[in-house]
Design an enzyme around this catalytic site. Sequence first.
Site, mmCIF file in Angstrom:
data_model
loop_
_atom_site.group_PDB
_atom_site.id
_atom_site.type_symbol
_atom_site.label_atom_id
_atom_site.label_comp_id
_atom_site.label_asym_id
_atom_site.label_seq_id
_atom_site.Cartn_x
_atom_site.Cartn_y
_atom_site.Cartn_z
ATOM 1 N N ASP A 55 9.641 29.035 -17.279
ATOM 2 C CA ASP A 55 11.009 28.960 -17.725
ATOM 3 C C ASP A 55 11.254 27.512 -18.144
ATOM 4 O O ASP A 55 10.475 26.626 -17.821
ATOM 5 C CB ASP A 55 11.908 29.351 -16.545
ATOM 6 N N GLY A 97 15.567 31.526 -22.357
ATOM 7 C CA GLY A 97 16.688 32.186 -22.998
ATOM 8 C C GLY A 97 17.477 31.219 -23.847
ATOM 9 O O GLY A 97 18.398 31.592 -24.556
#
Lengths: 343, 1183
Positions: free
Chosen positions: B409, B696
């Site tokens: 991430d 994201g």
Amino acid sequence: MKRKSQDCKSRLPDNSAMKQQQLPAFRLQLSANEILSGFFATGVFCLGMGVILLLSAKSIREIEINYTEKCASCAKLREDATNFDKECNCSVSFYLPQKMEGNVYLYYKLYGFYQNLYRYILSRSNIQLVGTDVKDVRNCAPFKTSDEGLPIAPCGAIANSLFNDTFVLLYNFNSSTQIKVPMVRTATAWWTDKYVKFQNPTYQNLSHAFEGTAKPPNWPKPVYELDEEDPRNNGFINDDFIVWMRTAAFPTFKKLHRRLHRIDSFTEGLPAGSYSFIINYNFPVSKFQGQKALVLSTLTWSGGSSLFLGLAYLVTGAVTLLAFFSMMAVHLKLKERKTFFLQ
Amino acid sequence: MNLFEQFQRLANAYFLFLLLLQVLPFRAFSTEYFISFSGEPLGLASTMTQQRLAPSPASAGEAGSQDLLYFLNIFLYDFRKGTKMIIKSTIVLFCFSHRILLWEVLGYLILLLTVFADSYSVLSDLLLNEKLKAQKIMIVTDKWMNVQVGDIIKLENNQIVTADILLLSSSEPYSLTYIETAELDGETNLKVKQAISVTSEMEDNLKLLSAFDGEVRCESPNNKLDRFTGILMYKGKNYILNHDRLILRGCVIRNTDWCYGLVIFTGPDTKVMQNSGKSTFKRTHIDHLMNVLVLWIFLFLGSMCFLLAVGHYIWENNQGYYFQDYLPWKDYVSSSAFSAALIFWSYFIILNTMVPISLYVSVEIIRLGNSFYINWDQKMFYEPKNTPAQARTTTLNEELGQVKYVFSDKTGTLTQNIMIFNKCSINGTFYELYYEIVNSLVMISGHKAHSSKKVDFSYNNLADPKFSFYDKTLVEAVKKGDHWVHLFFLSLSLCHTVISEEKVEGELVYQAQSPDEGALVTAARNFGFVFRSRTSETIMVVEMGKTRVYQLLAILDFSNVRKRMSVVVRTPENRILLFCKGADTILCQLLHPSCRSLQDITMDHLDDFASDGLRTLMVAYRELDSAFFQDWSKKHSEACLSLENRENEISTVCEEIERDLMLLGATAIEDKLQDGVPETILTLNKAKIKIWVLTGDKQETAVNIAYACNIFEDEMDEIFIVEGNNDETVGRELRSAREKMKPDSLLESDPVNSYLATKPQPPFKIPEEVPSGSYGLIITGYSLAHALEGNLELELLRTACMCKGVICCRMTPLQKAQVVELVKKYKRAVTLAIGDGANDVSMIKVAHIGVGISGQEGMQAMLSSDYALSQFRYLQRLLLVHGRWSYNRMCKFLSYFFYKNFAFTLVHVWYAFYSGFSAQTVYDTWFITFYNLVYTSLPVLGLSLFDQDVNETWSLRFPELYEPGQHNLYFNKKEFVKCLLHGIYSSFVLYFIPMGTVFNSECKDGKEISDYQSFSLIVQTSLLCVVTMQITLETTYWTMISHVFTWGSLGFYFCILFFLYSDGLCLLFPDVFQFLGVARNTLNLPQMWLCVVLSIILCMLPVVGYQFLKPLFWPVSVDQIIDRIHHCMRHPLPYPVRTKLKHTASRRSAYAFSHKQGFGALITSGKTMKVRFPKRNSFPHKR
């Protein structure tokens, strides 16, 4: 840090060698030289050992007399179990070219007799043999009780198949006179077996002790009559019996039967000359193509005449040295390549 | 864990089968032998592996009643097993496992109590609720797990949303509610949700709220985070609902005092849970391999037994039948065929020690031990947060040494999610912070140790105490009243969309939509231009202690196309000023020609900023005359009202006013990476671990970070961007990328293509492909959605796997999982996912190993992870040191363990040929019982807990050492076959050398030594000496404990031998201890020791020779490195490598953030620039 420990307990793991995997240690790295010299040393050691063992095995005198063929008629007789009460003797003569010096041992040797079968080995009662309870026959199937239902003593397949040929060794002193070679029948079993593992039940009279038990079906006489002359060799503590009860590891085996009693003309050992065995043939082996033999042998520090260890060491030593040389060659040849990698 | 899972481990089924065999009387073993198998009840090995500590119901909000029931089930199941265990097993070794078991049972007892307590409180709550409902309407505080669909719940500021709720009303005007979605998508800016007008009227009127009887019809639960359709039917009217009305679970309410919502989805139906994927029982590759090997062994065993049974049949026919005088067949044995059938099963029991249960017990102990090392490691302890690393599962350790792909991430994992105002250029003057790594620690812990250096902000009592800035010249400039500096900071304090909160007088809290903006406004605040509050028309600023109110005339907001934002304000002096900040590329075209020279200087500064990987912004202003503004204002409001083409018209109008700007300066903001991230990634790259960033967040920020932390490098040949919006374009982009990397990979002759053309069955593996250079790939979430479908997924995989670095941005949590799944499926490589937020849960669960960053606000990722670290940089230690060791140890353990049991067991097979195939064992039954439990268990445990082939410094310095694990070189089927052959050879030596020795041989007093019991003793002593010597060869790291374990076990064997064969014991139990006197009589035979020595020599020399020749004939790259290490150890080198690792962000540059012209020669020389993003902005505003 100090302030922190006041705020809340620090969860810093302990700084111990064990927990940080920093235990002091010796790092084992075998260098090429160490390995090669190890090979060399091993090779030399094995060669030397092999030579020593072979030499000592060579110094032994041993003679084996196979009497299966020679007593074929007796064997035939024994194949029929109904003839169990008929005696059968046969005589086997042989010639000893060199005299056997020192202690001479008489072994009987059986071929093809499987004393190591799983069910055979289990079929004995140690509780009975140690003398605590003569009637304990729990593990003795298929020879637990006699037809009358009495517990067998000693029970089990091992005891039942006791080797019961008897031998007399005669020395042909000259063409007419034969001398019976004196033999000792005791001290053929392990001390621990004779004095710990095998005990007669404690009774004043041995035959009373075995009251209420039956003799093994193959036996001609009960256990307390194995050696009536010597009470220390009778019953369960009979040496021949104990030796038999220590089952052999392989189907071909020999067991110590008698030792030469070194008296009179046999003080030096067995002199050269011709001998003959008078065999009381009782033990049937022909049914399963077994063979029987008698072995006379002298001994050294490394035991008997078996060449195996000596040869094995010799071969190992030779192969190791061969490996050493070829590895050395490979190492020297590829060394350049290896140093090239290091750059 | 249920029964099915238990039997997934093939061995458990196997042991159950053996247990049954034992019970049936095929072979009446004496009791102690029986214990050796059945004393270890089925599944003992697995009870120890009890996967995770059950999260306590309170901490894991979702552990609803369902989960508790599940735990209860486990508890009952394990408890039953546990008690059975305790009653049954009597063997020493199991004391250890008992303790673990007791802990477990205790743990469950506590859990059970909590369950009772919990259900009680729930019950009482329920009763209370009922009572209250009858009396009056009030708000009840309840637990998460009790929230149900249809409830109306009140949420307050900074609370985490518990369920997907429909926003009804909130404290803010127009029922706006601000939320932060970092947990969901990694974006850190605030988002706004608005309630529909009908419901917002209810505000916090409980009467109205409780009387609310609308009916919601909506789509069924799904995982789409950005979509929701539904209808609210209320008072006969229908209102359309979209995702702007929905607040998702996992968000955090910000900047809103309270809001009310109607619960739409709860628990597993919520979007975040739908995205988090199923949690599966993770098992390592070695586990799978072991399953296969157990099957192999089983087959091997079966065929072996069959052969021996056939042998028995022949033997019985030829000899056994005639031997019946001495040993009659059993009553029920009618023929030798029947006897052979029984023998088959007998041998099955005898030979089963090839896979003893202790293998599984030992494997678990080793894994447990290696997990403890991770927990204990001081070098993975993060002091500022007081968190050590934590191994949350104990079953995956060796897989840490095999990782090939790392999926990371971005926000919170690679970065600290802290923005720092780092440098600025004001009117051509360059100001820099003397900013150091310690700074971050200072900021977090609030430590003020560096006050000596720190700038004194005492003149400004509204300064943020956490702020630190070390350049005195700038402060001096502010204090002196430099006009430009003042204007610069004024513009920073005015031109933004930050919202301030001042709960306590003087304590300002800014709610910024992006952390960048927050950093800028905070900086202005500290330099004395404090943005204090705003209304829709005014902005209150405290300028150097004086409060001034500016009238806000217009905000020209940020958009992705404009890449700038402006505000128009009327100063208290009635001047109208426009302040603009934005991307330098855009802004420099809007500047007034008069500031050309200033622009050049500022551009130089911007180059510097960009080369440090900072996010840059330009700041400018313009003074407007009142008439012009009036005019423009009219046009603007017209444009806002126009129906067609509104966006375009507004932007044209805006361009009219954003002209002829006067340059003020530039700012540089650092998106702070976590410490040591670039170095870690460099090291992992060297270990041939591929790192993919799945985020994201926006493409620009992701790429910036990718450069900053070495995933992308300037030296890369090309970086491909895939951003197509349909299958076709995506496919085309992927293929053209692949063509550039490896032109012939599109030809049909390419081996991979021809392999795929054969249409292999789905679980197939795509081989590794080597590109012609180093490349990077960027793919956006939209394109990914297409790429993950159907036949494109292979295209994606092949292209992506050829790239050195892969960045996937704008991904939903589920897509993250899909990408991981894709690699897992076709690459058969070990994947590791590391993340910190709820949006990473899905990939953490899917990947072979999930690592959570602990110590952050959200616990979700940590709770579903297998390992929890507090910093990304510890990953290299976890993988390269702990993982590598665990893997090597496990492999050594397995090789040795299989070897020692083959050598041990196969001796029986050789003996069968000499014992009429009668299922006779070679050893004493006690030896069989103790061999795996006592005599050989400790040395091998010592080996696999303490062995280190190279120490940690070397394994970090030569990351290449990690490679064998990735290809699973140390233990695979080939290695297993080697073990088998080695075992067969050893058993051959171990049988025939003692046999030759005792056969026809006697001791020097004439007594024969070829009896069964002496033979047993010789074989077992040789065996034990040989396997002990073997382990001394395998052990490279001899600690004191290894010495004690290895030599102690051998010594212990002789002690036990004399004990078991002693007179007293044998006389007490003559039938159990039959080997009386054997030790005494046999151990003093010279033949026996000659035999032992010969066996050792014959078993060891080939192994030593093989190990000596192997690197010479078949050199592997690792051998060379190990050689080099050994060389270095003997002749220590100066430490040159360190400097190489000390490579920081300063060398690389985020050119992308600058404009095209500024870089001159450097850019024209680098071919990479052509493809880079011409338009770039670091300004993540709300749209």
